[in-house]
Structure formats: C-alpha cells, structure tokens
Design an enzyme around this catalytic site. Structure first.
Site, PDB file in Angstrom:
ATOM      1  N   GLY A 108       0.859  -1.621   0.304  1.00  0.00           N
ATOM      2  CA  GLY A 108      -0.084  -0.137  -0.062  1.00  0.00           C
ATOM      3  C   GLY A 108       0.765   1.368  -0.358  1.00  0.00           C
ATOM      4  O   GLY A 108       2.323   0.707  -0.304  1.00  0.00           O
ATOM      5  N   ASN A 109       0.183   1.887   0.286  1.00  0.00           N
ATOM      6  CA  ASN A 109       1.145   3.646   0.783  1.00  0.00           C
ATOM      7  C   ASN A 109       2.072   3.334   1.283  1.00  0.00           C
ATOM      8  O   ASN A 109       3.138   4.011   0.580  1.00  0.00           O
ATOM      9  CB  ASN A 109       0.065   4.625   1.491  1.00  0.00           C
ATOM     10  N   ASP A 133      -8.067  -0.705   1.791  1.00  0.00           N
ATOM     11  CA  ASP A 133      -8.382   1.078   1.875  1.00  0.00           C
ATOM     12  C   ASP A 133      -8.598   1.297   0.551  1.00  0.00           C
ATOM     13  O   ASP A 133      -9.389   2.395   0.317  1.00  0.00           O
ATOM     14  CB  ASP A 133      -7.565   1.318   2.737  1.00  0.00           C
ATOM     15  N   ARG A 168     -34.291  -1.748  16.208  1.00  0.00           N
ATOM     16  CA  ARG A 168     -33.083  -1.469  16.423  1.00  0.00           C
ATOM     17  C   ARG A 168     -32.095  -0.151  15.087  1.00  0.00           C
ATOM     18  O   ARG A 168     -32.397   0.012  14.377  1.00  0.00           O
ATOM     19  CB  ARG A 168     -32.306  -2.294  16.849  1.00  0.00           C
ATOM     20  N   GLN A 263     -12.873  -8.376   7.583  1.00  0.00           N
ATOM     21  CA  GLN A 263     -12.114  -7.879   6.063  1.00  0.00           C
ATOM     22  C   GLN A 263     -11.261  -7.586   5.244  1.00  0.00           C
ATOM     23  O   GLN A 263     -11.106  -7.319   4.194  1.00  0.00           O
ATOM     24  CB  GLN A 263     -13.174  -5.955   6.518  1.00  0.00           C
ATOM     25  N   ARG A 264      -9.655  -8.345   5.847  1.00  0.00           N
ATOM     26  CA  ARG A 264      -8.592  -7.972   5.032  1.00  0.00           C
ATOM     27  C   ARG A 264      -8.894 -10.443   4.428  1.00  0.00           C
ATOM     28  O   ARG A 264      -7.585 -10.608   4.273  1.00  0.00           O
ATOM     29  CB  ARG A 264      -7.610  -8.112   5.785  1.00  0.00           C
TER      30      ARG A 264
HETATM   31  O1  F6P Z   1      -4.108  -0.454   5.322  1.00  0.00           O
HETATM   32  C1  F6P Z   1      -5.169  -1.780   5.593  1.00  0.00           C
HETATM   33  C2  F6P Z   1      -5.531  -2.009   6.720  1.00  0.00           C
HETATM   34  O2  F6P Z   1      -6.751  -2.839   7.223  1.00  0.00           O
HETATM   35  C3  F6P Z   1      -6.339  -0.476   7.405  1.00  0.00           C
HETATM   36  O3  F6P Z   1      -7.893  -0.608   7.191  1.00  0.00           O
HETATM   37  C4  F6P Z   1      -6.540  -0.488   9.456  1.00  0.00           C
HETATM   38  O4  F6P Z   1      -6.729   1.043   9.755  1.00  0.00           O
HETATM   39  C5  F6P Z   1      -4.975  -0.950   9.126  1.00  0.00           C
HETATM   40  O5  F6P Z   1      -4.216  -1.951   8.192  1.00  0.00           O
HETATM   41  C6  F6P Z   1      -4.650  -2.200  10.579  1.00  0.00           C
HETATM   42  O6  F6P Z   1      -3.570  -2.500  10.279  1.00  0.00           O
HETATM   43  P1  F6P Z   1      -2.400  -3.460  11.170  1.00  0.00           P
HETATM   44  O7  F6P Z   1      -2.511  -4.951  10.196  1.00  0.00           O
HETATM   45  O8  F6P Z   1      -1.278  -3.255  11.684  1.00  0.00           O
HETATM   46  O9  F6P Z   1      -3.683  -3.527  12.463  1.00  0.00           O
END
Ligand code: F6P
Length: 336
Positions: A108-109, A133, A168, A263-264
C-alpha cells in the site's frame, strides 16, 4: 533476468494472485528466474529468501493472505542513533549479492513510499498497489478493495434483518485507515441510511435528528456505517463512540459492530483475482522492458503505470464531489 518479489504492509485478498501473475509471466513469457523475499523489507535485511518456481506458484490464485509473509518494516525510519544499522545500505548490498536485476514491491501507501526511496538509491523497482483501503494515489483501484467491500456489504445485509426484527439502530464500523472508500462503497451497496467518512465533516446532532426523523417517518430501524478514520476523541473506537452518542441523544435502542480483520482475510473476489493478475503480468512486462521506478496502475479499464516518485507519500481520499456521494445523497443517505 533474476527478479525478487516482496509483499509488505497489511495483507489483503489478492496478494497471492499478484505474486502468481508476476511470477508466471516472468518465468513462462520472459524466461526469468524469480526469488520470493520473506516478510516484506525485513526479508531483504535478514536475507530470508525462497525460489519461486512454477510449482510453488501453482494453486495460490485463490488463497488469502500472502505466501511470502508480510511486515510493516520501514527501512528508512530513523532508529536508535546509538545502535542504528544502515538498513537501506544493507538492502542494497543484499540485493546486489542476490544478483537481482529488479525488485517487485507489492504493498500500500507506506510500501510504495519505501519503494520510491529504494529506487532513488539505485535499485530497479516496480511497485504493485494493494490494500483494502483503496487509498493509494495514482491508481483508480487497488486489489483487495473489492473483496473487502463484498465482506462488509454482506455484514451490513445481515445487520439489516436483525435491525428490522428489533427495530434498532445498528452502527457498523468498517476499516479504511484515513479514507472512507470502504465505508462509502459498502454503505451504498448495503443500503446504509447514514454513512460517516473522514473526508466529510459530520455533526452528531444532525445524525441524531436524521435517525429520529426516520422513526417519525415509520422507518423504525436504521443502519449507520462508520469509517474507522472519522475524527473521534482519542483512544475510543469510532463505531462505539457514534453508537454511544446516538443512545445519549436519541434514546433509541442502539447496537454496535466492529467488523475488524474479517475484512482483510480469506479468498479474493473474482474481480480482485483478475485485477491482481493483470497488475502482476504488467509488472513483469515493465521489468522485461527495463522500465523501472514505476508503479502499475488502473486508469479506467486500462492497466498502465505511473512514476513511483509521484506516488510516494501521497494519499487518495474520496473526493467531496465523488459521483457516488452525490447519488447517495439524492437517494436520502445522510453523511451527517
Ligand atoms: O491498510 C489496511 C488496514 O487494514 C487498515 O484498514 C487498518 O487501519 C490497518 O490496516 C490495520 O493495521 P494493522 O494490520 O497494523 O493492525
């Protein structure tokens, strides 16, 4: 040619598809040799490598995570001045000792910034943007984003039925670091009633008014999608903060869900597999053409590349006039 591949930063679905895309194209199309570097830039510091032949690259297309492992090691970060090792110098030395002609940095960045810095000190680098992201400057979409949108949308769909049964307010916090792409896309796809993203200033009183009005309008339940990057008091989770404020200001029954690392994880969506494959293949093509110091990117439907020096250190926020924000507003979605 002999090329190295590393994966750095937070993982996301599609990384293995990208490794496979680079590796198979490099081996089968260009006759290159491919070396996998373990745990991001740490692997180049600690000399942890493995050979990626066709067999290793088979069967990984659909796998989540990264077969190479990852880390958030930033070799350019200033360390303790008393026992500082010159990590960039060490990386340059190991790169030369390994006999690499080029290094592919998937990340990423932060990774693209490091990639640009390594390029400046003379390494032949090609970057591939990845992250759930979608905040990497210089490309329309990063792979990982589509999978994460799918996961978050499914979660919002599930919250709808339970929210409806109990009448709710359901607050869901999704990831996105400092940007709101994931909240915006999953919020729209999941029919969220209120979407809060860091790029758009919100007023909690307006959020409360909107929720109370919905009850008056015979809409007794609501879904509030919150990006993790919205400004809230330090040390509090944004989802929890928003739900506690809503409870206080409206007296409506409210629950919160923090979706987190789900989500990852897991297998990439078909769109992410395709994008990662296209990125990977193009990275190998750039190396074959000796076009270094670039990051592959998607512009419209086309795969192209941009100079790494332009990408490094920049963020791609959701533009305030993004068409999806406008259309969501037309349909009654509140951004607070
Ligand atoms: O950049 C991906 C991400 O999952 C972000 O959405 C989140 O803020 C961050 O990484 C979480 O980082 P780490 O894996 O260091 O907890």
């Amino acid at each position: 040619m002999r090329i190295g591949i590393l994966t750095a930063g937070g993982d996301c679905p599609g990384i293995n598809a990208a490794i496979r895309g680079v590796g198979k194209t490099a081996i089968l199309q260009y006759g290159m040799e491919v070396i996998g570097i373990s745990s991001g830039f740490l692997g180049l510091i600690n000399e942890e490598y493995t050979r990626l032949d066709e067999n290793v690259l088979s069967g990984i297309l659909t796998l989540g995570g990264t077969i190479l492992g990852t880390s958030r090691e930033n070799p350019f970060k200033k360390g303790n001045p008393f026992n500082a090792i010159d990590k960039p110098k060490l990386i340059r030395k190991h790169y030369a000792e390994l006999g690499l002609d080029a290094l592919v940095c998937i990340g990423g960045n932060g990774t693209q910034r490091t990639a640009a810095q390594l390029s400046e000190i003379g390494l032949n680098i090609v970057g591939i943007p990845k992250t759930i992201d979608n905040d990497v400057w210089g490309t329309d979409i990063t792979f990982g984003f589509d999978s994460a949108v799918t996961i978050a949308t499914e979660a919002i769909d599930r919250l709808h039925s339970t929210a409806n049964s109990h009448k709710r307010i359901m607050v869901i916090e999704v990831m996105g670091h400092h940007t709101g792409w994931l909240a915006l896309y999953s919020g729209v796809a999941g029919g969220g009633d209120i979407i809060l993203i860091p790029e758009i200033d919100f007023d909690i009183q307006a959020v409360a008014r909107c929720l109370k009005k919905r009850v008056q309008d015979k809409k007794p339940y609501s879904i509030v999608v919150v990006a993790e990057g919205i400004p809230v008091p330090k040390g509090v989770s944004p989802g929890y903060y928003i739900s506690s404020q809503i409870k206080e200001l409206t007296d409506l029954e409210t629950r919160d869900t923090i979706l987190g690392y789900i989500q990852r994880g897991g297998t990439p969506s078909p769109m992410d597999r395709v994008l990662a494959t296209r990125y990977g293949a193009h990275a190998a093509e750039l190396i074959a053409g000796k076009q270094f110091g670039r990051m592959v990117s998607l512009k419209g439907n086309d795969i192209t590349s941009v100079p790494l020096e332009e990408v490094g250190g920049k963020l791609k926020p959701v533009p305030l006039d993004h068409p999806l924000v406008e259309k969501a507003r037309w349909m009654g979605v509140s951004f607070g």
